[in-house]
Motif scaffolding. Sequence first.
Motif, PDB file in Angstrom:
ATOM      1  N   ARG A  73       0.816  -1.365  -0.161  1.00 60.84           N
ATOM      2  CA  ARG A  73       0.019   0.056  -0.096  1.00 60.84           C
ATOM      3  C   ARG A  73       0.926   1.460  -0.093  1.00 60.84           C
ATOM      4  NH1 ARG A  73      -4.419  -2.543   3.863  1.00 60.84           N
ATOM      5  NH2 ARG A  73      -5.663  -3.659   2.333  1.00 60.84           N
ATOM      6  N   ARG A  74       1.982   1.128   0.721  1.00 61.83           N
ATOM      7  CA  ARG A  74       2.726   2.306   0.885  1.00 61.83           C
ATOM      8  C   ARG A  74       3.449   2.578  -0.869  1.00 61.83           C
ATOM      9  NH1 ARG A  74       4.573   0.578   5.660  1.00 61.83           N
ATOM     10  NH2 ARG A  74       6.360  -0.544   5.114  1.00 61.83           N
ATOM     11  N   ILE A  75       3.802   1.460  -1.330  1.00 58.09           N
ATOM     12  CA  ILE A  75       4.271   1.382  -2.776  1.00 58.09           C
ATOM     13  C   ILE A  75       3.396   2.152  -3.738  1.00 58.09           C
ATOM     14  CG2 ILE A  75       5.013   0.103  -4.591  1.00 58.09           C
ATOM     15  CD1 ILE A  75       6.205  -1.647  -2.666  1.00 58.09           C
ATOM     16  N   LYS A  76       1.889   1.504  -3.456  1.00 57.79           N
ATOM     17  CA  LYS A  76       0.878   2.033  -4.402  1.00 57.79           C
ATOM     18  C   LYS A  76       0.698   3.711  -4.096  1.00 57.79           C
ATOM     19  CE  LYS A  76      -3.739   1.274  -3.772  1.00 57.79           C
ATOM     20  NZ  LYS A  76      -4.994   0.450  -3.672  1.00 57.79           N
ATOM     21  N   GLY A  77       0.933   4.080  -2.859  1.00 58.22           N
ATOM     22  CA  GLY A  77       0.730   5.440  -2.771  1.00 58.22           C
ATOM     23  C   GLY A  77       2.117   6.421  -3.327  1.00 58.22           C
ATOM     24  N   GLN A  78       3.126   5.522  -3.428  1.00 54.49           N
ATOM     25  CA  GLN A  78       4.376   6.256  -4.065  1.00 54.49           C
ATOM     26  C   GLN A  78       4.013   6.580  -5.452  1.00 54.49           C
ATOM     27  OE1 GLN A  78       7.201   3.493  -2.472  1.00 54.49           O
ATOM     28  NE2 GLN A  78       8.500   5.365  -1.668  1.00 54.49           N
ATOM     29  N   LEU A  79       3.269   5.389  -6.134  1.00 48.71           N
ATOM     30  CA  LEU A  79       3.184   5.420  -7.554  1.00 48.71           C
ATOM     31  C   LEU A  79       2.309   6.201  -7.929  1.00 48.71           C
ATOM     32  CD1 LEU A  79       3.290   1.459  -8.295  1.00 48.71           C
ATOM     33  CD2 LEU A  79       4.684   3.251  -9.293  1.00 48.71           C
ATOM     34  N   GLU A  80       1.221   6.576  -6.879  1.00 49.75           N
ATOM     35  CA  GLU A  80       0.227   7.603  -7.184  1.00 49.75           C
ATOM     36  C   GLU A  80       0.713   9.104  -6.956  1.00 49.75           C
ATOM     37  OE1 GLU A  80      -2.843   6.545  -4.177  1.00 49.75           O
ATOM     38  OE2 GLU A  80      -3.694   5.092  -5.531  1.00 49.75           O
ATOM     39  N   GLY A  81       1.773   9.235  -6.353  1.00 48.43           N
ATOM     40  CA  GLY A  81       2.482  10.211  -6.277  1.00 48.43           C
ATOM     41  C   GLY A  81       3.255  10.648  -7.339  1.00 48.43           C
ATOM     42  N   ILE A  82       3.799   9.579  -8.151  1.00 46.30           N
ATOM     43  CA  ILE A  82       4.534  10.079  -9.566  1.00 46.30           C
ATOM     44  C   ILE A  82       3.442  10.323 -10.446  1.00 46.30           C
ATOM     45  CG2 ILE A  82       5.694   8.773 -11.471  1.00 46.30           C
ATOM     46  CD1 ILE A  82       7.107   6.929  -9.203  1.00 46.30           C
ATOM     47  N   GLU A  83       2.344   9.647 -10.459  1.00 52.42           N
ATOM     48  CA  GLU A  83       1.302   9.937 -11.372  1.00 52.42           C
ATOM     49  C   GLU A  83       0.704  11.665 -11.258  1.00 52.42           C
ATOM     50  OE1 GLU A  83      -3.355   8.569 -12.714  1.00 52.42           O
ATOM     51  OE2 GLU A  83      -2.357   7.808 -11.007  1.00 52.42           O
ATOM     52  N   ARG A  84       0.558  11.923  -9.842  1.00 54.21           N
ATOM     53  CA  ARG A  84       0.196  13.333  -9.508  1.00 54.21           C
ATOM     54  C   ARG A  84       1.419  14.304 -10.215  1.00 54.21           C
ATOM     55  NH1 ARG A  84      -1.395  10.808  -4.943  1.00 54.21           N
ATOM     56  NH2 ARG A  84       0.424  11.436  -3.548  1.00 54.21           N
ATOM     57  N   ALA A  85       2.823  13.977  -9.875  1.00 57.99           N
ATOM     58  CA  ALA A  85       3.657  14.836 -10.214  1.00 57.99           C
ATOM     59  C   ALA A  85       3.888  14.568 -11.773  1.00 57.99           C
ATOM     60  CB  ALA A  85       5.065  14.184  -9.963  1.00 57.99           C
ATOM     61  N   LEU A  86       3.616  13.930 -12.572  1.00 56.58           N
ATOM     62  CA  LEU A  86       3.437  13.828 -13.965  1.00 56.58           C
ATOM     63  C   LEU A  86       2.391  14.556 -14.333  1.00 56.58           C
ATOM     64  CD1 LEU A  86       4.524  10.136 -14.759  1.00 56.58           C
ATOM     65  CD2 LEU A  86       5.905  12.353 -14.891  1.00 56.58           C
ATOM     66  N   ASP A  87       1.100  14.618 -13.433  1.00 53.11           N
ATOM     67  CA  ASP A  87      -0.101  15.291 -14.061  1.00 53.11           C
ATOM     68  C   ASP A  87       0.312  16.745 -13.892  1.00 53.11           C
ATOM     69  OD1 ASP A  87      -2.462  15.292 -15.019  1.00 53.11           O
ATOM     70  OD2 ASP A  87      -3.346  15.726 -13.208  1.00 53.11           O
ATOM     71  N   SER A  88       0.873  17.316 -12.771  1.00 51.43           N
ATOM     72  CA  SER A  88       1.145  18.665 -12.452  1.00 51.43           C
ATOM     73  C   SER A  88       2.499  19.070 -13.063  1.00 51.43           C
ATOM     74  CB  SER A  88       1.145  18.701 -11.061  1.00 51.43           C
ATOM     75  OG  SER A  88       2.430  18.106 -10.497  1.00 51.43           O
ATOM     76  N   GLU A  89       2.962  18.426 -14.165  1.00 46.56           N
ATOM     77  CA  GLU A  89       4.101  18.642 -14.673  1.00 46.56           C
ATOM     78  C   GLU A  89       5.243  19.109 -13.993  1.00 46.56           C
ATOM     79  OE1 GLU A  89       3.067  21.578 -17.937  1.00 46.56           O
ATOM     80  OE2 GLU A  89       1.525  20.076 -18.676  1.00 46.56           O
ATOM     81  N   ALA A  90       5.514  18.268 -12.772  1.00 52.21           N
ATOM     82  CA  ALA A  90       6.577  18.512 -11.788  1.00 52.21           C
ATOM     83  C   ALA A  90       8.130  18.491 -12.527  1.00 52.21           C
ATOM     84  CB  ALA A  90       6.618  17.532 -10.766  1.00 52.21           C
ATOM     85  N   ALA A  91       9.109  18.770 -12.103  1.00 56.45           N
ATOM     86  CA  ALA A  91      10.414  19.078 -12.438  1.00 56.45           C
ATOM     87  C   ALA A  91      10.746  17.557 -12.840  1.00 56.45           C
ATOM     88  CB  ALA A  91      11.302  19.756 -11.712  1.00 56.45           C
ATOM     89  N   CYS A  92      11.497  17.053 -13.801  1.00 55.29           N
ATOM     90  CA  CYS A  92      11.829  15.770 -14.088  1.00 55.29           C
ATOM     91  C   CYS A  92      12.640  15.169 -12.755  1.00 55.29           C
ATOM     92  CB  CYS A  92      12.678  15.869 -15.394  1.00 55.29           C
ATOM     93  SG  CYS A  92      13.960  16.708 -15.691  1.00 55.29           S
ATOM     94  N   ALA A  93      13.795  15.925 -12.536  1.00 53.80           N
ATOM     95  CA  ALA A  93      14.291  15.534 -11.239  1.00 53.80           C
ATOM     96  C   ALA A  93      13.525  15.048 -10.161  1.00 53.80           C
ATOM     97  CB  ALA A  93      15.349  16.629 -10.790  1.00 53.80           C
ATOM     98  N   GLU A  94      12.416  15.653  -9.641  1.00 52.42           N
ATOM     99  CA  GLU A  94      11.500  15.383  -8.757  1.00 52.42           C
ATOM    100  C   GLU A  94      10.923  13.918  -9.194  1.00 52.42           C
ATOM    101  OE1 GLU A  94       9.191  14.777  -5.365  1.00 52.42           O
ATOM    102  OE2 GLU A  94      11.100  16.023  -5.815  1.00 52.42           O
ATOM    103  N   VAL A  95      10.478  13.799 -10.268  1.00 56.29           N
ATOM    104  CA  VAL A  95       9.853  12.684 -10.694  1.00 56.29           C
ATOM    105  C   VAL A  95      10.903  11.516 -10.684  1.00 56.29           C
ATOM    106  CG1 VAL A  95       8.800  11.506 -12.656  1.00 56.29           C
ATOM    107  CG2 VAL A  95       8.164  13.827 -12.231  1.00 56.29           C
ATOM    108  N   LEU A  96      12.143  11.581 -11.076  1.00 55.50           N
ATOM    109  CA  LEU A  96      12.976  10.778 -11.048  1.00 55.50           C
ATOM    110  C   LEU A  96      13.428  10.274  -9.519  1.00 55.50           C
ATOM    111  CD1 LEU A  96      15.512  11.908 -13.850  1.00 55.50           C
ATOM    112  CD2 LEU A  96      14.348   9.887 -13.930  1.00 55.50           C
ATOM    113  N   ARG A  97      13.468  11.163  -8.760  1.00 56.36           N
ATOM    114  CA  ARG A  97      13.580  10.943  -7.431  1.00 56.36           C
ATOM    115  C   ARG A  97      12.475  10.009  -6.936  1.00 56.36           C
ATOM    116  NH1 ARG A  97      11.620  11.859  -3.025  1.00 56.36           N
ATOM    117  NH2 ARG A  97      10.098  13.302  -3.407  1.00 56.36           N
ATOM    118  N   GLN A  98      11.258  10.325  -7.196  1.00 55.86           N
ATOM    119  CA  GLN A  98      10.269   9.536  -6.537  1.00 55.86           C
ATOM    120  C   GLN A  98      10.278   8.058  -7.393  1.00 55.86           C
ATOM    121  OE1 GLN A  98       6.567  11.733  -7.531  1.00 55.86           O
ATOM    122  NE2 GLN A  98       6.727  13.144  -5.962  1.00 55.86           N
TER     123      GLN A  98
END
Length: 90
Positions: free
Chosen positions: A16-41
């Motif tokens: 479930r924690r991993i699922k939450g982390q994946l959802e965080g990546i999805e949100r970061a991509l959706d909000s056009e976060a910096a690529c370095a942040e996406v890569l960190r996630q």
Amino acid sequence: MSHTSRQKDKLISRVRRIKGQLEGIERALDSEAACAEVLRQIASVRGAVNGLTTEVMEDHLREHVLMAETDKERHQGGEEMIAVIRAYMK
């Protein structure tokens, strides 16, 4: 009873924690976060999945190889682990 059944709550919590982390990546991509942040996630998710995999592999070896009651069970547990490692390394 399987070792994954005995540790079910702990393993499901990790998933479930991993699922939450994946959802965080999805949100970061959706909000056009910096690529370095996406890569960190992504790196964090990879580490979490690797940790989960290691834990289940270790438990499998302990239960189905080291503590097997017969040579046949030990051999089967070892062969199962070989198949998993081969799939994991692809």
